[in-house]
Write a protein that holds these residues in place. Sequence first.
Motif, short mmCIF file in Angstrom:
data_model
loop_
_atom_site.label_atom_id
_atom_site.label_comp_id
_atom_site.label_asym_id
_atom_site.label_seq_id
_atom_site.Cartn_x
_atom_site.Cartn_y
_atom_site.Cartn_z
N GLN A 33 42.30 26.20 47.75
CA GLN A 33 42.73 27.18 48.74
C GLN A 33 43.40 28.37 48.06
OE1 GLN A 33 43.15 23.92 48.94
NE2 GLN A 33 42.43 23.25 50.91
N ALA A 34 44.16 28.10 47.01
CA ALA A 34 44.84 29.18 46.28
C ALA A 34 43.82 30.13 45.66
CB ALA A 34 45.74 28.59 45.20
N GLU A 35 42.72 29.59 45.17
CA GLU A 35 41.68 30.44 44.59
C GLU A 35 41.02 31.31 45.65
OE1 GLU A 35 40.98 30.98 41.37
OE2 GLU A 35 42.75 29.74 41.05
N LEU A 36 40.83 30.76 46.84
CA LEU A 36 40.28 31.56 47.93
C LEU A 36 41.22 32.71 48.29
CD1 LEU A 36 38.84 28.80 50.28
CD2 LEU A 36 37.56 30.47 48.97
N TRP A 37 42.52 32.40 48.43
CA TRP A 37 43.48 33.45 48.76
C TRP A 37 43.60 34.46 47.62
CZ3 TRP A 37 45.11 34.70 53.33
CH2 TRP A 37 45.08 33.76 54.34
N ASN A 38 43.56 34.00 46.39
CA ASN A 38 43.63 34.90 45.25
C ASN A 38 42.46 35.89 45.28
OD1 ASN A 38 44.47 36.00 42.83
ND2 ASN A 38 43.36 34.50 41.61
N GLY A 39 41.27 35.40 45.56
CA GLY A 39 40.11 36.28 45.65
C GLY A 39 40.22 37.27 46.79
N ARG A 40 40.74 36.82 47.91
CA ARG A 40 40.91 37.72 49.06
C ARG A 40 41.90 38.83 48.74
NH1 ARG A 40 41.27 32.72 53.29
NH2 ARG A 40 39.04 32.33 53.40
N PHE A 41 43.03 38.46 48.13
CA PHE A 41 44.02 39.47 47.79
C PHE A 41 43.49 40.42 46.71
CE2 PHE A 41 47.34 36.33 49.36
CZ PHE A 41 47.51 37.00 50.55
N ALA A 42 42.69 39.91 45.79
CA ALA A 42 42.09 40.77 44.77
C ALA A 42 41.15 41.78 45.41
CB ALA A 42 41.35 39.93 43.74
N MET A 43 40.37 41.35 46.40
CA MET A 43 39.46 42.29 47.08
C MET A 43 40.25 43.36 47.83
SD MET A 43 36.37 39.91 48.49
CE MET A 43 37.28 38.41 48.83
N ILE A 44 41.34 42.97 48.46
CA ILE A 44 42.17 43.94 49.17
C ILE A 44 42.78 44.93 48.17
CG2 ILE A 44 44.33 44.21 50.47
CD1 ILE A 44 43.60 41.54 51.86
N GLY A 45 43.26 44.43 47.05
CA GLY A 45 43.83 45.30 46.02
C GLY A 45 42.81 46.26 45.44
N PHE A 46 41.60 45.78 45.20
CA PHE A 46 40.55 46.65 44.66
C PHE A 46 40.21 47.74 45.67
CE2 PHE A 46 36.08 47.78 44.06
CZ PHE A 46 36.13 48.24 42.75
N LEU A 47 40.09 47.40 46.93
CA LEU A 47 39.79 48.38 47.97
C LEU A 47 40.93 49.39 48.10
CD1 LEU A 47 37.91 49.37 50.21
CD2 LEU A 47 39.08 47.82 51.76
N ALA A 48 42.17 48.92 48.03
CA ALA A 48 43.32 49.82 48.11
C ALA A 48 43.32 50.80 46.95
CB ALA A 48 44.62 49.01 48.14
#
Length: 68
Positions: A33-48
């Motif tokens: 689950q942590a890896e899923l959340w890490n990927g989601r936050f990374a995508m948000i950071g890249f888009l930002a």
Amino acid sequence: MQTPQTDAQTDLLLSTAYNGKDRNAFLFGWTPQAELWNGRFAMIGFLAYLLWDLAGYSVARDVLHLIG
């Protein structure tokens, strides 16, 4: 004879199929689950950062300008 499953039951079975827990639940520690959340936050950071760069502010360009 099996009873037909609804979409909600099927989704719950698919989301808990890996380790018996909801894969979208926020769990602390080294978990899938942590890896899923890490990927989601990374995508948000890249888009930002992409939006920030398109707005005219570029961290990479400013750092290279200061160095060179």
